[in-house]
Each structure stands twice: as structure tokens, then as C-alpha cells.
Design a protein around this motif. Sequence first.
Motif, PDB file in Angstrom:
ATOM      1  N   ALA A   1      -6.606  -2.101  -0.177  1.00  0.00           N
ATOM      2  CA  ALA A   1      -5.151  -1.975  -0.235  1.00  0.00           C
ATOM      3  C   ALA A   1      -4.582  -2.771   0.922  1.00  0.00           C
ATOM      4  O   ALA A   1      -5.175  -2.799   2.005  1.00  0.00           O
ATOM      5  CB  ALA A   1      -4.731  -0.516  -0.135  1.00  0.00           C
TER       6      ALA A   1
ATOM      7  N   ILE B   1      -3.367   5.867   3.218  1.00  0.00           N
ATOM      8  CA  ILE B   1      -3.834   4.831   2.285  1.00  0.00           C
ATOM      9  C   ILE B   1      -5.302   5.089   1.911  1.00  0.00           C
ATOM     10  O   ILE B   1      -5.712   4.964   0.762  1.00  0.00           O
ATOM     11  CB  ILE B   1      -3.654   3.429   2.922  1.00  0.00           C
ATOM     12  CG1 ILE B   1      -2.164   3.155   3.168  1.00  0.00           C
ATOM     13  CG2 ILE B   1      -4.269   2.350   2.045  1.00  0.00           C
ATOM     14  CD1 ILE B   1      -1.887   1.974   4.102  1.00  0.00           C
TER      15      ILE B   1
ATOM     16  N   THR C   1      -4.607  -4.799   7.211  1.00  0.00           N
ATOM     17  CA  THR C   1      -3.515  -4.242   8.004  1.00  0.00           C
ATOM     18  C   THR C   1      -3.308  -5.007   9.302  1.00  0.00           C
ATOM     19  O   THR C   1      -4.276  -5.371   9.987  1.00  0.00           O
ATOM     20  CB  THR C   1      -3.754  -2.747   8.322  1.00  0.00           C
ATOM     21  OG1 THR C   1      -2.749  -2.310   9.245  1.00  0.00           O
ATOM     22  CG2 THR C   1      -5.119  -2.485   8.923  1.00  0.00           C
TER      23      THR C   1
ATOM     24  N   ALA D   1       0.807  -1.217   0.000  1.00  0.00           N
ATOM     25  CA  ALA D   1       0.000   0.000   0.000  1.00  0.00           C
ATOM     26  C   ALA D   1       0.845   1.276   0.000  1.00  0.00           C
ATOM     27  O   ALA D   1       0.846   2.027  -0.975  1.00  0.00           O
ATOM     28  CB  ALA D   1      -0.947  -0.006   1.199  1.00  0.00           C
ATOM     29  N   MET D   2       1.579   1.514   1.074  1.00  0.00           N
ATOM     30  CA  MET D   2       2.248   2.822   1.184  1.00  0.00           C
ATOM     31  C   MET D   2       3.255   3.126   0.079  1.00  0.00           C
ATOM     32  O   MET D   2       3.323   4.269  -0.367  1.00  0.00           O
ATOM     33  CB  MET D   2       2.874   3.012   2.563  1.00  0.00           C
ATOM     34  CG  MET D   2       1.891   3.661   3.526  1.00  0.00           C
ATOM     35  SD  MET D   2       2.513   3.769   5.192  1.00  0.00           S
ATOM     36  CE  MET D   2       3.619   5.154   5.090  1.00  0.00           C
TER      37      MET D   2
ATOM     38  N   GLN E   1      -1.682  -3.124   3.482  1.00  0.00           N
ATOM     39  CA  GLN E   1      -0.489  -2.613   4.164  1.00  0.00           C
ATOM     40  C   GLN E   1       0.268  -3.859   4.638  1.00  0.00           C
ATOM     41  O   GLN E   1      -0.097  -4.481   5.633  1.00  0.00           O
ATOM     42  CB  GLN E   1      -0.890  -1.738   5.352  1.00  0.00           C
ATOM     43  CG  GLN E   1       0.295  -1.084   6.033  1.00  0.00           C
ATOM     44  CD  GLN E   1      -0.131  -0.268   7.254  1.00  0.00           C
ATOM     45  OE1 GLN E   1      -0.915  -0.715   8.078  1.00  0.00           O
ATOM     46  NE2 GLN E   1       0.388   0.946   7.379  1.00  0.00           N
TER      47      GLN E   1
ATOM     48  N   LEU F   1       0.959   4.285  -3.300  1.00  0.00           N
ATOM     49  CA  LEU F   1      -0.218   5.152  -3.147  1.00  0.00           C
ATOM     50  C   LEU F   1      -0.659   5.727  -4.490  1.00  0.00           C
ATOM     51  O   LEU F   1      -1.845   5.977  -4.705  1.00  0.00           O
ATOM     52  CB  LEU F   1       0.082   6.285  -2.162  1.00  0.00           C
ATOM     53  CG  LEU F   1       0.338   5.871  -0.704  1.00  0.00           C
ATOM     54  CD1 LEU F   1       0.675   7.101   0.139  1.00  0.00           C
ATOM     55  CD2 LEU F   1      -0.855   5.145  -0.113  1.00  0.00           C
TER      56      LEU F   1
ATOM     57  N   MET G   1      -8.828  -1.597   4.093  1.00  0.00           N
ATOM     58  CA  MET G   1      -7.394  -1.844   4.232  1.00  0.00           C
ATOM     59  C   MET G   1      -7.130  -3.126   4.968  1.00  0.00           C
ATOM     60  O   MET G   1      -7.707  -3.367   6.041  1.00  0.00           O
ATOM     61  CB  MET G   1      -6.762  -0.682   4.990  1.00  0.00           C
ATOM     62  CG  MET G   1      -6.716   0.571   4.143  1.00  0.00           C
ATOM     63  SD  MET G   1      -6.605   2.048   5.129  1.00  0.00           S
ATOM     64  CE  MET G   1      -8.268   2.168   5.686  1.00  0.00           C
TER      65      MET G   1
END
Length: 322
Positions: free
Chosen positions: A270, A302, A312, A250-251, A272, A254, A310
Motif C-alpha cells: 500500500a 495500513i 511511505t 492507502a489511508m 501512503q 483501507l 508500505m
Amino acid sequence: MPFPTHRMRRVRATEPLRNLVRETQLDPRDFILPLFACPGKGVRRAISSMPGNYQLSIDELVKECSQAHSLGIGGVILFGIPETKDELASGAYADDGIVQQAVRAVKREVPKLLVMTDVCNCEYTSHGHCGLVVDGEVQNDPTLEWLAKAAVSHARAGADVVAPSDMMDGRVAAIRKALDESGFPHTPILAYAAKYASAFYGPFREAAESTPQFGDRRSYQMDPANGREAMREIELDLEEGADMIMVKPAMPYLDIIRQARDRFDAPLGAYQVSGEFSMLMAAIQNNWLDRDRAILESLTSIRRAGADFMLTYFAKDAAKLL
Ligand code: PBG
């Protein structure tokens, strides 16, 4: 003359003003917590590179799921660490495989929690690749059969969503067809549509014991340098019948999340990934970053880029902070 007529700081002056003009909100319902199921009873084996994450036997995993549910988290995604691995990834599509058993237990004990399953073979093959290997090459078309069987076995166990992460061509269509033919026309597919061959999966491979024993995954996962190709991957997965799409990691991606959001109307997730988590955790544990702010800022970025939900490893921590 914009200044002094316009002063951007006016609406930043107090907390109520900042709350009023905030563009992006986080909600625990949009978090999906990844969990690792392993054989045994009472097992909670720490994953050294991912502080606070464990390989969990099913009884422990169920406890984790009910905690996640009471925190209001949107769901979990399950990965499996089988007792034994083989060339044919048998554990990936066995009706009594570790993930299949875990899904049954979670759906029995925490029926209202959304349960997703990762559909892939790398945790189940002795060589750690995501498909059938012949002469050192990962074969595309024969692998589709394994993936389709795995997805059907997950649906049969009660999975609410199946999420193929292998990056074989044609897997969404193969899975859709198999689900429909097996009486699961309503089970949605979340495609890991734009999944990059990323260094940031390192800690996950320790967690899932899925490091390739030779070579790497660059013949099936995407080149981190490519953005337009991600749009083609997503487009093809949607044409094949994906209900939801995902960008992963993800990060560092972007821009890809934003392009996907602007271009496609399908629900967008997404991931992470483990390395993003571990990187932040390492800095947090060194007191180089403020824990709470780093967690929330990473997830906010995100979401701001355009992700609807997300995956995560911070799901529980972030839910507690909100
Ligand atoms: C399985 C899979 C991987 C991840 C999710 N599904 C590993 C890989 O592709 O090597 C990575 C998740 C993470 O790093 O948190 N193919």
C-alpha cells in the motif's frame, strides 16, 4: 451475563499485557522509501509541500540510500526528474536516463538495499500525462511499448523490482513479455494495481514536476468511488503476471486494502502517498498532532487493514521510532 465476567480492560492494564495481545506489528523491513533523483551534483532541493523530502542528485541519493539501509528499511523506490521532457517521454526509457543512472549508482554503493523503480511516463512527458497523447487523448496501446522499454532499461541498470504506476490496460503483460525476452525472467513486477485518480498526489507532482498540463488522469486512473472495480483491476494484473500488487493511496482506501487482502494471496503493498504525508506533517508542524504517535498509528492502520509492506515518506522516521 458478559459483564462483570468479561472485562476487556484487564489485558490493557499494563505495557507488558498490551505487548502480549498486540495483533499488528510494524517492522522497518516492510517500509519502502520513495526518493526523487535529479540531475547535478551535491543537489538537495527541498520539496516545499513535503517537509524533509528532497530532489536529490545521484551522489546525495546514494547517501540517503545508505542511511535507509543502515536503519533496516526494506528498500527504496526511485522516481526521476529528467533534465528535459518531450512528447515521447524519451527520458523514461533511455539507458542513461536519470533513474537508470541512479539505480546503477545505488546498486554499486549499497548493493544489499532493495531497489524498486517506478515505471511511468508522466515525469518525462512535456504534457505531464502518463502516455502518448494524440488529439488530447492518452493512447493505451502505443504507451505499452514505452513502459516495456522503461522496465527493461531499469532491469538492465540493476533494479530489483519494477513497479508500473501508469494504469494503462495490458501493461503488466507487455512488461512481463519484454523482461522475459530481454533476459530478465527473474525480475518481479509490483503492479500499482488499484491506483485511484486521487487529490492526494498533489505534493508528489510538485516533487516530480509531473502535473498534467491539460485535463486530468481520470481516463486512466480509477474513480475513488469504486471498490469492486479495484478487485477486477487486481485480478487482471495478477492474470497478466504481476508478482505483487498495490493499493494507492492507502489511508483513504483501507477498505480496498482489506478486500484485496481477503481475496488475493499475492504479496500486497500500500502506498501512503504524498498528500497523506503532507497532511499529517502540516498538522504535526502546527503541534496539532503528536508526531511520533501519528506516524506510527497511520502506518499501523495500513498494516492492520492487510498490507504486507508500505511505501511511505515516513520510512526513516518510523524506523527510528521502532
Ligand atoms: C506516477 C506516480 C504518481 C505517484 C506515484 N507514481 C503520481 C500520479 O499518478 O500523478 C504518486 C505518489 C505520491 O503522491 O506520493 N504516475
